[in-house]
Motif scaffolding. Sequence first.
Motif, PDB file in Angstrom:
ATOM      1  N   SER A  32     -12.650   4.857 -12.119  1.00  0.00           N
ATOM      2  CA  SER A  32     -12.320   4.144 -10.884  1.00  0.00           C
ATOM      3  C   SER A  32     -12.788   4.941  -9.676  1.00  0.00           C
ATOM      4  N   ASP A  33     -12.943   4.235  -8.582  1.00  0.00           N
ATOM      5  CA  ASP A  33     -13.158   4.878  -7.286  1.00  0.00           C
ATOM      6  C   ASP A  33     -11.797   4.999  -6.616  1.00  0.00           C
ATOM      7  N   MET A  34     -11.447   6.215  -6.224  1.00  0.00           N
ATOM      8  CA  MET A  34     -10.136   6.482  -5.629  1.00  0.00           C
ATOM      9  C   MET A  34     -10.314   7.089  -4.249  1.00  0.00           C
ATOM     10  N   ALA A  35      -9.278   6.989  -3.430  1.00  0.00           N
ATOM     11  CA  ALA A  35      -9.424   7.477  -2.061  1.00  0.00           C
ATOM     12  C   ALA A  35      -8.084   7.891  -1.472  1.00  0.00           C
ATOM     13  N   TRP A  36      -8.173   8.716  -0.457  1.00  0.00           N
ATOM     14  CA  TRP A  36      -7.036   9.070   0.393  1.00  0.00           C
ATOM     15  C   TRP A  36      -7.294   8.508   1.784  1.00  0.00           C
ATOM     16  N   TYR A  37      -6.250   7.887   2.344  1.00  0.00           N
ATOM     17  CA  TYR A  37      -6.291   7.359   3.695  1.00  0.00           C
ATOM     18  C   TYR A  37      -5.153   7.989   4.495  1.00  0.00           C
ATOM     19  N   ARG A  38      -5.196   7.785   5.791  1.00  0.00           N
ATOM     20  CA  ARG A  38      -4.101   8.208   6.657  1.00  0.00           C
ATOM     21  C   ARG A  38      -3.824   7.120   7.685  1.00  0.00           C
ATOM     22  N   GLN A  39      -2.590   7.100   8.148  1.00  0.00           N
ATOM     23  CA  GLN A  39      -2.251   6.158   9.219  1.00  0.00           C
ATOM     24  C   GLN A  39      -1.212   6.794  10.117  1.00  0.00           C
ATOM     25  N   ASP A  40      -1.518   6.832  11.398  1.00  0.00           N
ATOM     26  CA  ASP A  40      -0.577   7.289  12.411  1.00  0.00           C
ATOM     27  C   ASP A  40       0.137   6.075  13.001  1.00  0.00           C
ATOM     28  N   PRO A  41       1.373   6.253  13.480  1.00  0.00           N
ATOM     29  CA  PRO A  41       2.106   5.121  14.076  1.00  0.00           C
ATOM     30  C   PRO A  41       1.300   4.459  15.186  1.00  0.00           C
ATOM     31  N   ASN A 102      -7.894  -4.739  -1.069  1.00  0.00           N
ATOM     32  CA  ASN A 102      -8.447  -5.851  -0.308  1.00  0.00           C
ATOM     33  C   ASN A 102      -8.229  -5.558   1.172  1.00  0.00           C
ATOM     34  N   GLY A 103      -9.112  -4.801   1.747  1.00  0.00           N
ATOM     35  CA  GLY A 103      -8.984  -4.430   3.149  1.00  0.00           C
ATOM     36  C   GLY A 103      -8.341  -3.069   3.334  1.00  0.00           C
ATOM     37  N   VAL A 104      -8.567  -2.460   4.479  1.00  0.00           N
ATOM     38  CA  VAL A 104      -8.057  -1.126   4.789  1.00  0.00           C
ATOM     39  C   VAL A 104      -6.740  -1.296   5.548  1.00  0.00           C
ATOM     40  N   THR A 105      -5.632  -1.283   4.804  1.00  0.00           N
ATOM     41  CA  THR A 105      -4.340  -1.620   5.393  1.00  0.00           C
ATOM     42  C   THR A 105      -3.290  -0.537   5.229  1.00  0.00           C
ATOM     43  N   CYS A 106      -3.503   0.376   4.292  1.00  0.00           N
ATOM     44  CA  CYS A 106      -2.512   1.390   3.935  1.00  0.00           C
ATOM     45  C   CYS A 106      -1.220   0.806   3.376  1.00  0.00           C
ATOM     46  N   ARG A 107      -1.278  -0.413   2.863  1.00  0.00           N
ATOM     47  CA  ARG A 107      -0.100  -0.993   2.229  1.00  0.00           C
ATOM     48  C   ARG A 107      -0.537  -2.144   1.343  1.00  0.00           C
ATOM     49  N   GLY A 108       0.392  -2.501   0.406  1.00  0.00           N
ATOM     50  CA  GLY A 108       0.100  -3.630  -0.469  1.00  0.00           C
ATOM     51  C   GLY A 108      -0.322  -3.183  -1.850  1.00  0.00           C
ATOM     52  N   ASP A 109      -0.899  -4.105  -2.588  1.00  0.00           N
ATOM     53  CA  ASP A 109      -1.340  -3.811  -3.944  1.00  0.00           C
ATOM     54  C   ASP A 109      -2.395  -2.711  -3.924  1.00  0.00           C
ATOM     55  N   TYR A 110      -2.309  -1.830  -4.902  1.00  0.00           N
ATOM     56  CA  TYR A 110      -3.281  -0.757  -5.136  1.00  0.00           C
ATOM     57  C   TYR A 110      -3.196   0.360  -4.098  1.00  0.00           C
ATOM     58  N   TRP A 111      -2.062   0.424  -3.390  1.00  0.00           N
ATOM     59  CA  TRP A 111      -1.781   1.517  -2.466  1.00  0.00           C
ATOM     60  C   TRP A 111      -0.495   2.209  -2.889  1.00  0.00           C
ATOM     61  N   GLY A 112      -0.392   3.531  -2.634  1.00  0.00           N
ATOM     62  CA  GLY A 112       0.875   4.192  -2.785  1.00  0.00           C
ATOM     63  C   GLY A 112       1.738   3.981  -1.568  1.00  0.00           C
ATOM     64  N   ARG A 113       2.931   4.582  -1.595  1.00  0.00           N
ATOM     65  CA  ARG A 113       3.876   4.428  -0.480  1.00  0.00           C
ATOM     66  C   ARG A 113       3.643   5.468   0.615  1.00  0.00           C
ATOM     67  N   GLY A 114       2.873   6.490   0.308  1.00  0.00           N
ATOM     68  CA  GLY A 114       2.534   7.479   1.317  1.00  0.00           C
ATOM     69  C   GLY A 114       3.364   8.743   1.222  1.00  0.00           C
ATOM     70  N   THR A 115       2.809   9.820   1.773  1.00  0.00           N
ATOM     71  CA  THR A 115       3.513  11.094   1.882  1.00  0.00           C
ATOM     72  C   THR A 115       3.191  11.679   3.256  1.00  0.00           C
ATOM     73  N   GLN A 116       4.231  12.166   3.945  1.00  0.00           N
ATOM     74  CA  GLN A 116       4.077  12.613   5.321  1.00  0.00           C
ATOM     75  C   GLN A 116       3.611  14.068   5.381  1.00  0.00           C
ATOM     76  N   VAL A 117       2.595  14.303   6.189  1.00  0.00           N
ATOM     77  CA  VAL A 117       2.114  15.661   6.468  1.00  0.00           C
ATOM     78  C   VAL A 117       2.342  15.938   7.949  1.00  0.00           C
ATOM     79  N   THR A 118       3.033  17.046   8.236  1.00  0.00           N
ATOM     80  CA  THR A 118       3.295  17.444   9.615  1.00  0.00           C
ATOM     81  C   THR A 118       2.828  18.878   9.808  1.00  0.00           C
ATOM     82  N   VAL A 119       1.948  19.081  10.785  1.00  0.00           N
ATOM     83  CA  VAL A 119       1.400  20.409  11.059  1.00  0.00           C
ATOM     84  C   VAL A 119       1.806  20.810  12.472  1.00  0.00           C
ATOM     85  N   SER A 120       2.488  21.917  12.595  1.00  0.00           N
ATOM     86  CA  SER A 120       2.954  22.381  13.897  1.00  0.00           C
ATOM     87  C   SER A 120       2.097  23.545  14.389  1.00  0.00           C
ATOM     88  N   GLN A 121       2.057  23.701  15.726  1.00  0.00           N
ATOM     89  CA  GLN A 121       1.277  24.797  16.309  1.00  0.00           C
ATOM     90  C   GLN A 121       2.007  26.104  16.150  1.00  0.00           C
TER      91      GLN A 121
END
Length: 121
Positions: A32-41, A102-121
């Motif tokens: 399969s072709d797999m990917a990582w995406y990100r989404q900010d609020p 089906n589209g770049v949405t970060c939600r729905g079928d074939y997407w995970g629920r996400g994991t939060q990454v926070t980087v502080s200065q």
Amino acid sequence: WVQLVESGGGSVEEGGSLRLSCVASGVILDESDMAWYRQDPGHDCQLVSQISSDGTTYYVDYVKGRFTISYENAKNTLYLQMNSLKPDDTSMYYCAAFDLINGVTCRGDYWGRGTQVTVSQ
């Protein structure tokens, strides 16, 4: 039926590292072709990195040299090794079955629920 479950996010200081994991069910990673995406609020879902079934990888310019995408067949797990993290890397990161979504949405079928990454200065 495909299920993708991410983990490995957290809070780190600038310059630190994290390894995101995505355990896949219902899809064989080396077929399969797999990917990582990100989404900010309030912003669009964005592709960060992709790995094809033949091992070809793609990285968005701002993570080249810092992030590495890979997978482990025995564990059917996709990884994103994130080094030299910057505050701008702060986001929710999603695993996706790239050739099934089906589209770049970060939600729905074939997407995970996400994991939060926070980087502080």
